[in-house]
Design a protein around this motif. Sequence first.
Motif, PDB file in Angstrom:
ATOM      1  N   UNK A  17       0.837  -1.199   0.000  1.00  0.00           N
ATOM      2  CA  UNK A  17       0.000   0.000   0.000  1.00  0.00           C
ATOM      3  C   UNK A  17       0.876   1.255   0.000  1.00  0.00           C
ATOM      4  N   UNK A  18       1.950   1.215   0.777  1.00  0.00           N
ATOM      5  CA  UNK A  18       2.864   2.365   0.817  1.00  0.00           C
ATOM      6  C   UNK A  18       3.493   2.614  -0.550  1.00  0.00           C
ATOM      7  N   UNK A  19       3.887   1.534  -1.225  1.00  0.00           N
ATOM      8  CA  UNK A  19       4.495   1.688  -2.552  1.00  0.00           C
ATOM      9  C   UNK A  19       3.516   2.311  -3.539  1.00  0.00           C
ATOM     10  N   UNK A  20       2.251   1.902  -3.455  1.00  0.00           N
ATOM     11  CA  UNK A  20       1.246   2.433  -4.379  1.00  0.00           C
ATOM     12  C   UNK A  20       1.050   3.931  -4.172  1.00  0.00           C
ATOM     13  N   UNK A  21       0.856   4.344  -2.920  1.00  0.00           N
ATOM     14  CA  UNK A  21       0.541   5.749  -2.631  1.00  0.00           C
ATOM     15  C   UNK A  21       1.794   6.612  -2.585  1.00  0.00           C
ATOM     16  N   UNK A  38       5.393   6.087  10.737  1.00  0.00           N
ATOM     17  CA  UNK A  38       5.303   7.373  10.054  1.00  0.00           C
ATOM     18  C   UNK A  38       4.976   7.177   8.572  1.00  0.00           C
ATOM     19  N   UNK A  39       5.517   6.115   7.974  1.00  0.00           N
ATOM     20  CA  UNK A  39       5.155   5.803   6.587  1.00  0.00           C
ATOM     21  C   UNK A  39       3.653   5.525   6.463  1.00  0.00           C
ATOM     22  N   UNK A  40       3.137   4.708   7.393  1.00  0.00           N
ATOM     23  CA  UNK A  40       1.706   4.390   7.357  1.00  0.00           C
ATOM     24  C   UNK A  40       0.871   5.645   7.569  1.00  0.00           C
ATOM     25  N   UNK A  41       1.290   6.484   8.529  1.00  0.00           N
ATOM     26  CA  UNK A  41       0.547   7.719   8.781  1.00  0.00           C
ATOM     27  C   UNK A  41       0.539   8.613   7.544  1.00  0.00           C
ATOM     28  N   UNK A  42       1.697   8.770   6.896  1.00  0.00           N
ATOM     29  CA  UNK A  42       1.790   9.635   5.721  1.00  0.00           C
ATOM     30  C   UNK A  42       0.930   9.106   4.583  1.00  0.00           C
ATOM     31  N   UNK A  95      -4.952  15.182  10.139  1.00  0.00           N
ATOM     32  CA  UNK A  95      -3.738  14.532  10.662  1.00  0.00           C
ATOM     33  C   UNK A  95      -4.016  13.650  11.876  1.00  0.00           C
ATOM     34  N   UNK A  96      -5.032  14.010  12.652  1.00  0.00           N
ATOM     35  CA  UNK A  96      -5.392  13.228  13.839  1.00  0.00           C
ATOM     36  C   UNK A  96      -6.269  12.052  13.464  1.00  0.00           C
ATOM     37  N   UNK A  97      -7.201  12.258  12.527  1.00  0.00           N
ATOM     38  CA  UNK A  97      -8.057  11.159  12.087  1.00  0.00           C
ATOM     39  C   UNK A  97      -7.229   9.945  11.666  1.00  0.00           C
ATOM     40  N   UNK A  98      -6.211  10.194  10.835  1.00  0.00           N
ATOM     41  CA  UNK A  98      -5.482   9.076  10.231  1.00  0.00           C
ATOM     42  C   UNK A  98      -4.532   8.407  11.213  1.00  0.00           C
ATOM     43  N   UNK A  99      -4.417   8.964  12.430  1.00  0.00           N
ATOM     44  CA  UNK A  99      -3.627   8.278  13.454  1.00  0.00           C
ATOM     45  C   UNK A  99      -4.283   6.968  13.861  1.00  0.00           C
ATOM     46  N   UNK A 100      -5.624   6.895  13.764  1.00  0.00           N
ATOM     47  CA  UNK A 100      -6.320   5.669  14.178  1.00  0.00           C
ATOM     48  C   UNK A 100      -6.004   4.489  13.256  1.00  0.00           C
ATOM     49  N   UNK A 101      -6.165   4.603  11.923  1.00  0.00           N
ATOM     50  CA  UNK A 101      -5.769   3.468  11.085  1.00  0.00           C
ATOM     51  C   UNK A 101      -4.284   3.159  11.158  1.00  0.00           C
ATOM     52  N   UNK A 102      -3.455   4.178  11.420  1.00  0.00           N
ATOM     53  CA  UNK A 102      -2.025   3.930  11.590  1.00  0.00           C
ATOM     54  C   UNK A 102      -1.782   3.059  12.820  1.00  0.00           C
ATOM     55  N   UNK A 103      -2.478   3.370  13.907  1.00  0.00           N
ATOM     56  CA  UNK A 103      -2.341   2.588  15.134  1.00  0.00           C
ATOM     57  C   UNK A 103      -2.906   1.181  14.942  1.00  0.00           C
ATOM     58  N   UNK A 104      -4.037   1.059  14.235  1.00  0.00           N
ATOM     59  CA  UNK A 104      -4.621  -0.269  14.018  1.00  0.00           C
ATOM     60  C   UNK A 104      -3.684  -1.136  13.174  1.00  0.00           C
ATOM     61  N   UNK A 105      -3.000  -0.531  12.191  1.00  0.00           N
ATOM     62  CA  UNK A 105      -2.035  -1.296  11.391  1.00  0.00           C
ATOM     63  C   UNK A 105      -0.867  -1.773  12.256  1.00  0.00           C
ATOM     64  N   UNK A 106      -0.431  -0.918  13.170  1.00  0.00           N
ATOM     65  CA  UNK A 106       0.656  -1.314  14.071  1.00  0.00           C
ATOM     66  C   UNK A 106       0.232  -2.519  14.917  1.00  0.00           C
ATOM     67  N   UNK A 107      -0.982  -2.490  15.442  1.00  0.00           N
ATOM     68  CA  UNK A 107      -1.467  -3.602  16.259  1.00  0.00           C
ATOM     69  C   UNK A 107      -1.619  -4.870  15.429  1.00  0.00           C
ATOM     70  N   UNK A 108      -2.058  -4.718  14.183  1.00  0.00           N
ATOM     71  CA  UNK A 108      -2.204  -5.879  13.295  1.00  0.00           C
ATOM     72  C   UNK A 108      -0.842  -6.494  12.999  1.00  0.00           C
ATOM     73  N   UNK A 109       0.122  -5.660  12.634  1.00  0.00           N
ATOM     74  CA  UNK A 109       1.465  -6.152  12.308  1.00  0.00           C
ATOM     75  C   UNK A 109       2.162  -6.758  13.521  1.00  0.00           C
ATOM     76  N   UNK A 110       1.747  -6.339  14.721  1.00  0.00           N
ATOM     77  CA  UNK A 110       2.345  -6.874  15.949  1.00  0.00           C
ATOM     78  C   UNK A 110       1.674  -8.164  16.398  1.00  0.00           C
ATOM     79  N   UNK A 111       0.577  -8.560  15.723  1.00  0.00           N
ATOM     80  CA  UNK A 111      -0.100  -9.804  16.062  1.00  0.00           C
ATOM     81  C   UNK A 111      -1.054  -9.705  17.229  1.00  0.00           C
ATOM     82  N   UNK A 112      -1.515  -8.501  17.549  1.00  0.00           N
ATOM     83  CA  UNK A 112      -2.386  -8.318  18.710  1.00  0.00           C
ATOM     84  C   UNK A 112      -3.863  -8.531  18.371  1.00  0.00           C
TER      85      UNK A 112
END
Length: 272
Positions: A17-21, A38-42, A95-112
């Motif tokens: 997804x990062x490569x595409x955007x 930060x990549x996910x947030x951007x 900038x604050x809205x997109x912090x939520x999907x950024x955090x959810x991606x972090x939790x997903x990648x961490x296996x939580x």
Amino acid sequence: MEGSDYLDLFVEETDWYNDIVLGSLLPGGAWKRLPRPLRSWLRNYIGGTVLYLVSGFLWCFYIYYLKRNVYLPKDAIPSNNAMYLQIIVAMKAMPWYVALPTFSEYMIESGWTRCFSSIKEISWQAYITYLAIYLVIVEFGIYWMHRELHDIKPLYKYLHATHHIYNKQNTLSPFAGLAFHPLDGILQAVPHVMALFLVPTHLMTHIILLFCEGVWTANIHDCIHGKVWPVMGAGYHTIHHTTYRHNYGHYTIWMDWMFGTLRDPEEETKRA
């Protein structure tokens, strides 16, 4: 597949997804040196901003210019200045809205969470079942989050009132859909993240649904009632903005029907 290998699938997918955007808009690869969050947030910030502005401008162009006076009378069309101010509020919050999907991606990648990467890991029947449960959780969660933002007076005064200054047809527009206090917008999207811990969820589907929120909120603030049962269309949501006590639901009218807060647009017309 071992746990670490399984989590690598999530990392590979979000890298894609990062490569595409970012790869398309920021050539040169300098963004790859940024920390992963930060990549996910951007990426989410760029995607959310483009989605909000493009969908809002296209929909406003259609209903206020191409179909002027067809769907709405002239005195119900918001001024350009009103829409501009809504854009300003939304972009300050983005900038604050997109912090939520950024955090959810972090939790997903961490296996939580209970996320899975590919539908092949389960089956289409299981995927559809899990998706239906996910959507019910989101409907229930957003209904009660939205309702409590009204019922708990400090939450309304300091958060949700920012959105409810748009309380007439001629102040509502697709751009009002994301014109919230940042914390208000995040709270109403939290059920999407809570669902990740309760039901197996497809990662791509989760991300798509989060961004569908942007399109949906634009649609339900355009004051055009689509009359497609049981969809919580703009006719219902316009009543919410004028009465403050009805139609708290999200995609459908079911939660308002179950908890006694539903008001039908046709009944509202008869009252008028």
